[in-house]
Write a protein that holds these residues in place. Sequence first.
Motif, mmCIF file in Angstrom:
data_model
loop_
_atom_site.group_PDB
_atom_site.id
_atom_site.type_symbol
_atom_site.label_atom_id
_atom_site.label_comp_id
_atom_site.label_asym_id
_atom_site.label_seq_id
_atom_site.Cartn_x
_atom_site.Cartn_y
_atom_site.Cartn_z
ATOM 1 N N MET B 1 26.058 -9.941 60.300
ATOM 2 C CA MET B 1 25.601 -9.098 59.194
ATOM 3 C C MET B 1 26.602 -9.190 58.045
ATOM 4 O O MET B 1 27.784 -8.953 58.221
ATOM 5 N N THR B 2 26.121 -9.551 56.889
ATOM 6 C CA THR B 2 27.008 -9.624 55.734
ATOM 7 C C THR B 2 26.421 -8.838 54.582
ATOM 8 O O THR B 2 25.219 -8.785 54.397
ATOM 9 N N MET B 3 27.322 -8.251 53.831
ATOM 10 C CA MET B 3 26.886 -7.492 52.658
ATOM 11 C C MET B 3 26.646 -8.457 51.504
ATOM 12 O O MET B 3 27.397 -9.391 51.294
ATOM 13 N N GLN B 4 25.584 -8.222 50.785
ATOM 14 C CA GLN B 4 25.308 -9.036 49.604
ATOM 15 C C GLN B 4 25.337 -8.140 48.375
ATOM 16 O O GLN B 4 24.891 -7.006 48.445
ATOM 17 N N PRO B 5 25.884 -8.682 47.263
ATOM 18 C CA PRO B 5 25.843 -7.878 46.035
ATOM 19 C C PRO B 5 24.397 -7.537 45.683
ATOM 20 O O PRO B 5 23.495 -8.347 45.887
ATOM 21 N N ILE B 6 24.178 -6.343 45.156
ATOM 22 C CA ILE B 6 22.838 -5.885 44.807
ATOM 23 C C ILE B 6 22.142 -6.859 43.858
ATOM 24 O O ILE B 6 20.960 -7.134 43.984
#
Lengths: 349, 569
Positions: B1-6
């Motif tokens: 799981m990785t965060m992506q910029p909005i």
Amino acid sequence: MAELILNQVSKVFEQNPVVDQISLNIPQGSFVALLGPSGCGKTTTLRMLAGFETLSGGELRLGHQTLATAKAQISPEDRNMGMVFQSYALWPHMTVAENVGYPLKHRRIPSGMYQKKVNDALETVEMMPYAQRYPQDLSGGQRQRVALARCLVTDPDVVLLDEPLANLDRHLRASMEESFRAFHQRTGATMIYVTHDQAEAMSLANQIAVMEKGRLVQWSSPEALYHQPKTQWVAEFIGQGSILMGQKVPENQTLTGEGVNALFHPTNERAQSAFLVRPQHVQIELINASLPQSATLTARVISQVYRGERYEIHLEMPNQQRLQAFHPVAVPIGATVSLNLTQAWSLAA
Amino acid sequence: MTMQPISNISSQPSRWLLSILLLVILLLTLIPSLRLLIEALKDWHLLGDSTFAQVLQEPSTWRAFSRSLYTSGLGTLIAVCLGSLFAFSVTLTNIRAKTALVFCFMLPMMIPPQVTALSWLQLMGPGSPLLNTLGLAPALGSPQPLYSAEGIAMLLGIQHAPLVFLALRTSLIHLPGDLIEAARLSGARQHHIWLDIILPLTRNGLIAGTSIAFVSALGNFGIPAMLGIPASYYVLPTLIYQKMSGFGPSVLPEMASLSVLIGVLALIGIQIQQYAAQKGRFRLLGNSSKAQSFDLKRGRVGLEVALWLVISLILMAPLLALMTSSLVPALGVPLTWETLTFSAYDEMVSRQGMTRRAFSNSLLLSISAALLLMVLSILIANSLRKSSAKISTWLLSSIEIPYALPGVVLAIACILLFAKPLPFINLALYGTLWIIFIAYLARFLSVALKPVLASINEMDPSLEEAAQIAGASPSRRLIDIVLPLIAPAVGAGGLLVFLTSVNELTVSALLWSAGRETLGVLIFNLDESGDSILAAAIAVLVVLMVFVLMMLLSLCARYLPKGVVPWQS
């Protein structure tokens, strides 16, 4: 699996705050209802949990993993959540089995496990005989069961339910509620359930978040919500009951016993506190005009509704305050009755 | 799981794909019109001596302008009469065989105008094989009555009556029966119901239908070309064609000015149509109860006979004449068992290299245009759904431009764009099939896109969200979920593109070159050079093809959103 944390979560649509700084700590395995009238922001909150809506502010966490902030987020496909939609959202071009198996295709599972997992999920919701049917051949309740099986097949950390019973008739709702309860007990997943129906929320959830105009007004167990509402709005929204003005007392107190009647005595002019009085706590008795009057509180019968197991009586006191009572038999409209209030809850101003 | 910029998430599927699509649409739709405008106005500083001013001073311009107005105006009047007769009869009464009636009434719209003109020419006049066979032909040497302004107007009216019918029926279908029942209970008699309820509620539909029929009549090239040119009666599109084929590219600035003139006229009509259509739209949300149908009682048979009589006059008779013409050895010979010959078909198949070439050119062009536009419309519709409302309104109106403008205008614009080899890559498109292909893409993008958009907007967004939460990536969602659900609409859009482009004449009439002729051009040229028999034989095949394709569309109408197949309710 871990605790789901909403920290000051906000959503602004074109400068209108739809969800306003909601903070909740949802323990793992709990069954939570987001309850409120339409337009209170409960569905938006759910869609932010799923990742379909971005956050305007605040933070969303699952244990130590940050799911979303206003700047970045994990996309819905990577969150390992399940969701049951109001419209069921079954894919009409896939059979029941294909619908249920679809989430598995995006996860690495041993080749032999696919069929077993699909079958297990279908067994759980008792839809195995319909595995090769298409969604359009199923009834509403059956579709809902398939939707449930589809979100349980991957053992999600969190299951989101968006008014799943809104499109079903009353009879079916009761049996689907039972399915949800069994599902929750079996999987132990955290379930977040959006509804505008307080009876549904009370019977399913072990924690309820009541929302009004984007704000969280109360976060408590169903029992506390019913007996100890924090505001007058919640008191009027949850269950039946009357708001009466009476003698000033400390806020948020349950008052019982003989003293309750005295609070509402007609000669009491300093009526400054609001009280919630549930109809089951109002006892009435027809006054025989020939006997001397002894009761301190009286009221006139305005109307009554037959509810099967009892009558719902609408009353008006001499000082124009209205209240509701339950009574086993009908009373004549216009008659005067004596009142005995056994319990009241003092509301915050 | 990785965060992506909005910023990366909000513009799924991905920003670059959307940018490429935007660029393609821009190239296909706005650039040609802009190029035309620049050409027409580039010497504006000369004021009175500028090309535009000179074109405006020429008497031939204004003669063609007023003739355009006259023929389209009269044609629109005929179209409105025919279209409303059928719309009111089919939607508001209990006549039988409505589907067949509507199918037959819509056929003239799908038959290419040059074929319509050809079949009417075969029907009337002294050389008519049908009239000769029946012994009704006027004396030899008498003039062909259709070579006149009124002849053009009549055929324009018949060709575009289905447009009025469609617009009117849309508002009639959504006229809830209980409105009429309420009026009746209030004591309104039949004529009051018409005056007070039906006409006011369908007024916007009528305005929309009238203006779109007018715009289409204005841009029609096939009919005024076949009927007007022999009588030297020029309207704006044929004037442009005539000058272009007479003088070639040297008169381009002049032609650009004429195109702007007719384009402005068309745009005004489109504005009126869109305004009326939008004003009428809110009613669609209302009551969905059953539409009204008046019981005609004994009048029913009378109306049915009248409607089928109209159909046989405007459709059957000319088609019969066309067929008869294709079966006689020469014009003026009556059709009998002795004179019956298939030599025209024989010639078409075996000897005429040009015929085969035209067939393969047209098939190649229309099939590849249909396929490419199907792919494009899937991508466009899928990204439009996710982009902001502002972008999508803007895109949709720009896609409408090349379809709504008269075909001649687009053709001139394409010549202007591609007359010189393309810069940088030094590729010459003028005189190849490519220029026609690009023009087709621009013109028919809207035809392919509309059904797909309708279908994708009808789709419950939670279907895709359910797939997303199941873990499917954007491309997998498109393939697994969206595509299967919109496939029928994509197919219908492709079929409609094929149907309209395979017979297309207006654009290709100006863009074709030797060896690159299309089917439409072929029929037109054969008729112009006097080979009407062969032209008729080809036209019969074309009508047959149209008929089969329309039947095919009817068959899959069940799986399509409402309104994709125009003749199905």
